[in-house]
Scaffold this active site. Structure first.
Site, PDB file in Angstrom:
ATOM      1  N   THR A 153       0.697  -1.300   0.089  1.00 33.96           N
ATOM      2  CA  THR A 153       0.011   0.045   0.051  1.00 33.96           C
ATOM      3  C   THR A 153       0.782   1.185   0.039  1.00 33.96           C
ATOM      4  OG1 THR A 153      -1.654  -1.227   1.323  1.00 33.96           O
ATOM      5  CG2 THR A 153      -1.702   1.127   1.231  1.00 33.96           C
ATOM      6  N   GLU A 436      -5.997  -5.667   3.287  1.00 36.16           N
ATOM      7  CA  GLU A 436      -5.983  -6.769   2.256  1.00 36.16           C
ATOM      8  C   GLU A 436      -7.255  -6.633   1.148  1.00 36.16           C
ATOM      9  OE1 GLU A 436      -3.619  -8.794   1.919  1.00 36.16           O
ATOM     10  OE2 GLU A 436      -2.685  -7.861   3.504  1.00 36.16           O
TER      11      GLU A 436
END
Lengths: 664, 665
Positions: A153, A436
């Site tokens: 990320t 996730e």
């Protein structure tokens, strides 16, 4: 066999079970221990789990007692300490990394350990790395000679992998990759253990070689010195600051300024860069999704659902101790669990926790079957696995979050105290909705894959009923009937959403714009599909329990409740095409209310069967013995606010109060 | 310092179809109110005595200390600035405390107001001034460890001793320990304690007593008093919620609040005239809480919508730059109904405040006739708005993805500060059942041939006395889904039907069982559903009536769309009720779904301006993601660098744990 004697944390009052709790356990309608065995997957697993738990709980290093009183810094430090202590014990007792013992230890510690991403790194290495790479890095990892994290990320980019900006440019002259964060938004953001701990990061970056962009690949990047732990040249990293929970983890940021790593540090099971810069693809583009799928499936079973289970245990146990108002003027105040509204809040959550447990187990079987095929480069099952695990992850995390929060609020004011354990459970489970893969993005692939009709969506072509045949409320207590009802509504919504998309396209809309304009209905369809899968999975699992009729009956009620609660929550979907009539919805409602009443007497046994220890629940409200108020009072007195001084009085209150004193 | 505005936000603001300033005036009640509010806000923002440090990086005891310091400054400043209007004090505090709470808050909100409502003139003379000047600090101790909303269950006793003319206060059990009162743990030296009054051997129920708990001068607990902090909570870190245990603790007779009921020196008990009077305070607090729901949700929407206009993600069309996430239909579908809800609740809050003031004048003239309905309605609306808002703030937080989970977003704080509203001042389910009790009473009244008035007057139209209830086809059900008025009618029908269903089910249970209470319990899920439907109807009605009061055309148009969205979204969520009761047809429900998606597109260009109109200062939002200028990422990075974990480049735990153990493994 009786369940083992339980002692609640050695407090003086805990030798005696509260009479209101004792009466709940007096005449169980089934053998609680046998249900625990079923949930554990066999009596030998239960025994092993308890053995591991006794090792963990007898060790003072692992005590969770002061968790609620610690600062972020202290939690982090304790998390690191526990992690290493656990590995020492594991070495001594011979627990291997993937053993059941480790999984049980994790459960007993409620995951309150630093360096969780170390494990994710290993899993990614094993799914994306070549044999040589695994042979080189896995032992370093296992022996903690390096501490690794997984950095995907970015500050400005999340779930959408193609949007990541970090670059890995191949330099054929030196045979190195140049790792670089070109913008502020390219800063890696959120990875656990990155802020203070990790020496290496598996960085996801856009591969650029021979001038061409080849998409996302994974690179092992050393970030801190193995000598003195300082940041390596070109690396900027740190902690991202306070969060709702996960205080024991140093979620971090990472900026790379033209950091060079050897060519061998690109994970190359599915793609390679040759020394001269030639790019070779060995798998489909989807292969990088594999590590996400791996993580997701284990999250459902080992992380997310247990949080809901614990929230249910705490709220339901507290609800038989808490008394409020009177049901009849002459009676003493009633247990709050005897109120229909309280049952209506809690029992659907309990049913959901059981539903997810059984659905998760079957998902894991399907996963194991597909996983080995994918490792052999057979990708045919990947789309379904990806879609199914995404859709179910979205559903499980959403339901568990809402459920845990409902449990918290069902405990009234005390649910707001951290000592109840519930705030931590809630703030922890809610993170699962965005990590996730953000949930809305997750649910959507669930509907895209339905054109290919793999096994889980085969019902799309099965013959369908136009109207529900139920004639009495009792008819709705048949799994076959409500499973078909859910199949019907899922099929209708999927067809509707396809129809909407078609209509948009025919009226000349651009394909992508049309998709965006119909995503709300696609999402609705995906949700119904996942609900159907869960109802079906739960019902099928129960059919296999014929040899345990008493347990089967108790669980069957939960399965019925889960299915009917879902129908009532989305009654419009069932009424709209006339599949259910208004009168039938009334039947569903009356069957549902009757079930609440029937589940009431099993409620404590059903929560006991999850078999979480008091230490692991770490809740003043949810202990096995039911001595809620004594424990809450005792724990509160130990708060640092009571054991340490009050500087604010000296500095600010005293001067204010002085003037009044002079008048007295 | 000149700050450049983020380009996306600049474009959003330029394209608005209306003037946000006019909408702000409507929300504040008048342009004059807006002016005065900003004037007060600026006083605080420009005052060097109010340092606005980021509490997120502080420990709990540091946060408590900051809050106490601010409260002390606050008392001085309110006097200095000459602020006395309750609304103005609230604006002042809201900005001053920035989404956080103050340990002396209960001194003002509960201690003083209870004194005013229940104290005699002599008592007020003695206690009021010192309390207002914070020379004594009071709190209000009602809830006990084992007892909450059900007041009659409280166990603390106050036994009158005529010999010494004292009350003996006692906590007889563990469950009777006072638990939760704000400011009790460390701050207060007095508490108004609610206790069961015993005199001349008889229990007269709950009464209020002023109890000194800490010694003036040393601040140490007085003999017979055990007092402390109840420990860490989900939120309210600054607040020292406390416990209080009294062991045969004596206070003078004059410390019982005796405006209404009295105990004479010889122990004779004199009854109060009416118990409805205490309703007044409850109605006031609940109407305030509805306003709080609206404000909290408005803040959450401001943050989520601004961030969604700045954040770019994925692609809608391949090859094009990543779009603003606010352009995704799913994101609009998550956020715009919540934005509409924030506006709807604002109007409900304003209505409740207005009604409270009106009825308060009636009460002053001895007219208590409207009080029961208002009491019942406020209970339900408090529950309805707080439940919805609770879920909606969470939805806003999740709409911000991972960053919503970080305290930098401000959303976790807004959530944990708001969520106790669902349980305090009456647990929500109990509140809903209070409303239901009133609805059932009204239904029975209509059933016995008497008309009812007020918000429940729709029950007069129920055809059940004349026609079989199943034949609802005779109802006027031509609903125009583009008319707020017509949608209000649809909600009215739904409420009427669900009240009737609950009433009938209740009757059935009564006829099957002996006890009315058992029947009530076995119908309570239906009863809560009926109350919710009633409150939903009231909210839709108030929103649509608000539209008629707006002169400016563009403002009216944009609010009308929000009102439609609020109403239609509610229908789509509860489609089962509308279908089952034949209020809407299958194809109308399909149209509702379709119309919602059209409205999302219509509202999209005005979304940022609609949250701007709430007019929150950045400092009061306390959010990096929701900044007015939209410079999110730069400030996020700066914010993170302040984290305590970043103090040293190599954290001490490396030397303590990582290094030694690495070598052992």
């Amino acid at each position: 066999m009786d369940s083992p004697a339980r002692v609640s944390m050695g407090d003086a009052w805990s030798w005696q079970v509260h009479p209101d709790m004792e009466s709940e356990r007096r005449q169980p309608s089934f053998d609680v221990e046998r249900l625990t065995n079923i949930l554990d997957g066999g009596a030998e697993n239960t025994a092993l789990r308890r053995k591991v738990e006794s090792v963990i709980h007898s060790d003072p290093v692992f005590s969770l007692k002061d968790n609620y009183f610690m600062s972020q810094n202290e939690r982090y430090e304790a998390g690191v300490k526990k992690k290493f202590h656990l590995h020492m014990i594991a070495q001594r007792l011979g627990w291997s990394e993937h053993s059941r013992e480790f999984r049980y230890a994790f459960r007993a510690l409620t995951g309150d350990l630093a360096l969780g991403l170390h494990h994710i790194f290993l899993k990614s290495l094993q799914s994306l790395g070549s044999e040589e790479q695994i042979a080189k890095w896995a032992p370093l990892c296992n022996e903690f000679r390096i501490i690794a994290t997984y950095a995907q990320t970015e500050l400005g980019h999340g779930t959408y992998l193609q949007g990541l900006e970090t670059e890995a440019t191949y330099d054929a002259d030196t045979q190195e990759f140049v790792m670089h964060s070109p913008t502020l938004t390219a800063t890696k953001w959120w990875p656990g253990d990155l802020g203070r701990s990790a020496t290496h990061a598996l960085v996801l970056a856009q591969l650029i070689c021979s001038g061409a962009r080849q998409g996302m690949h994974a690179f092992i990047v050393p970030i801190r010195s193995l000598q003195d732990h300082t940041l390596l040249p070109g690396v900027t990293a740190g902690d991202i600051g306070p969060k709702m929970d996960f205080e024991y983890t140093d979620n971090g940021f990472l900026q790379l300024d033209h950091v060079r790593i050897p060519r061998e540090n690109m994970l190359s099971r599915f793609a390679q860069v040759l020394p001269d810069g030639t790019y070779i693809k060995l798998g489909t583009a989807q292969s990088n999704y594999l590590s996400m799928v791996v993580v997701r499936v284990s999250l459902l079973l080992d992380e997310i659902n247990p949080l809901l289970e614990k929230a249910c245990i705490i709220a339901i146990r507290y609800s038989v101790i808490r008394r409020q108002s009177r049901l009849r003027p002459s009676d003493p105040e009633a247990k709050v669990l005897d109120y229909q509204t309280q049952q209506h809040k809690l029992f659907p959550q309990l049913a959901t926790a059981y539903a997810f447990h059984f659905m998760g187990t079957s998902l894991q079987e399907f996963f194991e079957e597909s996983y080995s095929a994918i490792l052999d480069r057979d990708f045919s099952l990947l789309p379904e696995l990806h879609a199914l695990s995404s859709g179910l992850k979205a559903m499980v995390s959403e339901f568990c979050t809402q459920g845990a929060e409902l449990c918290r609020r069902a405990c009234g004011g005390h649910g707001y105290s951290k000592l109840s354990g519930l705030p931590s459970l809630v703030s922890r489970v809610t993170a699962s909705c965005t990590y996730e893969g953000e949930n809305t993005a997750q649910a959507s692939p669930g509907s895209t894959s339905k054109t290919s009709l793999p096994q889980s969506v085969a019902y799309l072509t099965a013959p369908d009923l136009a109207k529900c045949p139920a004639r009495r409320a009792a008819d709705f207590l048949h799994p076959e009937l409500y499973t078909r009802a859910w199949a019907h509504v899922a099929v209708r919504l999927i067809k509707d959403s396809a129809h909407h998309l078609q209509t948009r396209l025919q009226s000349g809309a651009d394909e992508h714009e049309a998709w965006n304009q119909t995503t709300v209905i696609h999402l609705q369809a995906a949700k119904a599909h996942c609900y159907y899968i869960t109802v079906k999975g739960f019902a099928e699992a129960l059919q296999k329990l014929d040899h345990e009729p008493a347990i089967q009956q108790a669980l069957q009620r939960l399965c019925d409740l889960f299915a009917l609660h879902g129908i009532l929550s989305t009654a419009g979907d069932f009424l709209q095409d006339g599949f259910l009539s208004g009168a039938q919805v009334d039947m569903v409602r009356s069957a549902y209310l009757d079930l609440l009443f029937l589940i009431r007497k099993d409620a404590i046994s059903l929560t006991d069967a999850f078999d979480f220890t008091d230490q692991c629940l770490n809740s003043a409200l949810g202990c096995y013995d039911g001595n809620v108020y004594e424990r809450l009072f005792y724990w509160a007195q130990k708060s640092p606010t009571n054991t340490q001084g009050n500087p604010a009085y000296q500095k600010y209150l005293r001067p204010l109060l002085q003037s009044w004193r002079s008048k007295l | 310092m000149a700050v450049t505005m983020n380009e996306d936000l600049r474009r959003e603001r330029a394209s608005a179809s209306f003037n946000p300033e006019l909408l702000t005036h409507i929300l504040d009640g008048s342009p004059e109110n807006t002016r005065r509010r900003r004037e007060i806000e600026n006083l605080i923002l420009n005052d060097p005595d109010f340092k606005h440090e980021d509490l997120n990086f502080l420990t709990r005891s540091q946060r408590y200390e900051v809050a106490v310091r601010k409260s002390a400054t606050l008392v001085k400043k309110i006097r200095e600035f000459g602020i006395s209007d309750p609304d103005e004090i609230m604006w002042f505090k809201k900005l001053h405390m920035i989404n956080f709470v103050e340990p002396v808050g209960l001194n003002f909100s509960m201690f003083i107001s209870t004194l005013l409502n229940q104290g005699t003139t002599a008592q007020n003379e003695k206690w009021l001034l010192p309390a207002q000047g914070l020379q004594i600090i009071g709190t209000y101790a009602q809830t006990e460890l084992g007892h909450g909303t059900h007041l009659r269950g409280l166990e603390t006793t106050a036994t009158y001793d005529p010999e010494t003319q004292e009350f003996v206060l006692n906590s007889p059990t563990v469950t009777s320990i006072k638990w939760w009162p704000g400011g009790l743990g460390k701050t207060s030296n007095h508490a108004i304690v609610l206790a069961q009054l015993y005199t001349q051997g008889k229990c007269y129920g709950l009464h209020a007593f002023i109890v000194p708990i800490r010694e003036i001068g040393t601040h140490k607990p007085l003999p017979g008093i055990t007092v402390g902090d109840i420990g860490p909570k989900f939120g309210y870190d600054e607040m020292d919620n406390g416990y209080l245990k009294m062991d045969h603790y004596r206070i003078p007779r004059e410390n019982m609040l005796m405006k209404h009921a009295q105990v004479k020196p010889d122990g004779t008990y004199v009854k109060p005239v009416s118990n409805k009077l205490t309703y007044g305070t409850m109605v006031f607090i609940r109407s305030f809480l509805v306003g709080e729901a609206a404000r909290s949700l408005a803040k959450a929407c401001t943050i989520a919508i601004r961030y969604s206009a700045v954040r770019h993600q994925s692609e809608i069309k391949p090859g094009e730059p990543e779009p603003q996430i606010l352009d995704f239909q799913t994101q609009q579908y998550k956020l715009f109904p919540l934005l509409a809800t924030a506006y709807a609740f604002h109007f409900v809050g304003a209505y409740m405040k207005e009604t409270y003031h009106r009825i308060n004048e009636d009460i002053g003239q001895g007219d208590l006739s409207e009080l029961p309905e208002l009491h019942a309605l406020t209970a339900g609306l408090k529950a309805f708005t707080s439940w919805t808002t609770n879920a909606a703030i969470e939805a806003c937080r999740m709409a911000c993805g991972g960053h919503g989970y970080s305290h930098c977003s401000g959303l976790p704080n807004i959530y944990v500060t708001f969520t106790p509203t669902c349980t305090f001042e009456g647990e929500n389910t109990v509140m809903m059942l209070q409303t239901a009790r009133f609805l059932m009473k009204s239904y029975d009244q209509v059933h016995s041939g008497k008309l009812v008035c007020g918000m429940v007057s729709y029950l007069n139209d129920l055809p059940s006395q004349r026609i079989q209830p199943q034949q609802v086809a005779v109802w006027p059900t031509v609903v125009d889904i583009n008319s707020p008025h017509s949608l209000t009618e649809a909600y009215r029908l739904r409420a009427a039907r669900l009240v009737e269903i609950a009433a009938k089910n209740l009757q059935t249970e009564v006829s099957h069982r002996k006890s009315k209470e058992v029947a009530w319990n076995l119908t309570s899920v239906d009863l809560v559903r009926a109350s919710e439907a009633h409150c939903h109807y009231v909210t839709v009605k108030l929103f649509s009536e608000q539209l008629l009061k707006i002169q400016d055309k563009p403002t009216q148009a944009v609010l009308r769309n929000l009102c439609l969205l609020y109403s239609l979204y509610g229908i789509s969520q509860k489609a089962g009720d509308f279908l089952q009761e034949n209020i809407l047809t299958d194809s109308q429900i399909t149209q509702v779904h379709q119309r919602i998606k059209e409205l999302l597109t219509v509202i999209r260009p005005d979304a940022v301006t609609l949250v701007d109109a709430f007019d929150f200062q950045d400092v009061s939002l306390g959010s990096v993601l929701g900044r007015y200028d939209g410079n999110v990422y730069e400030n996020l990075f700066e914010w993170a660098k302040n984290s305590p974990l970043n103090k040293d480049e190599v954290h001490e735990s490396f030397y303590k744990h990582l290094k030694p153990l690495q070598s052992k493994l």
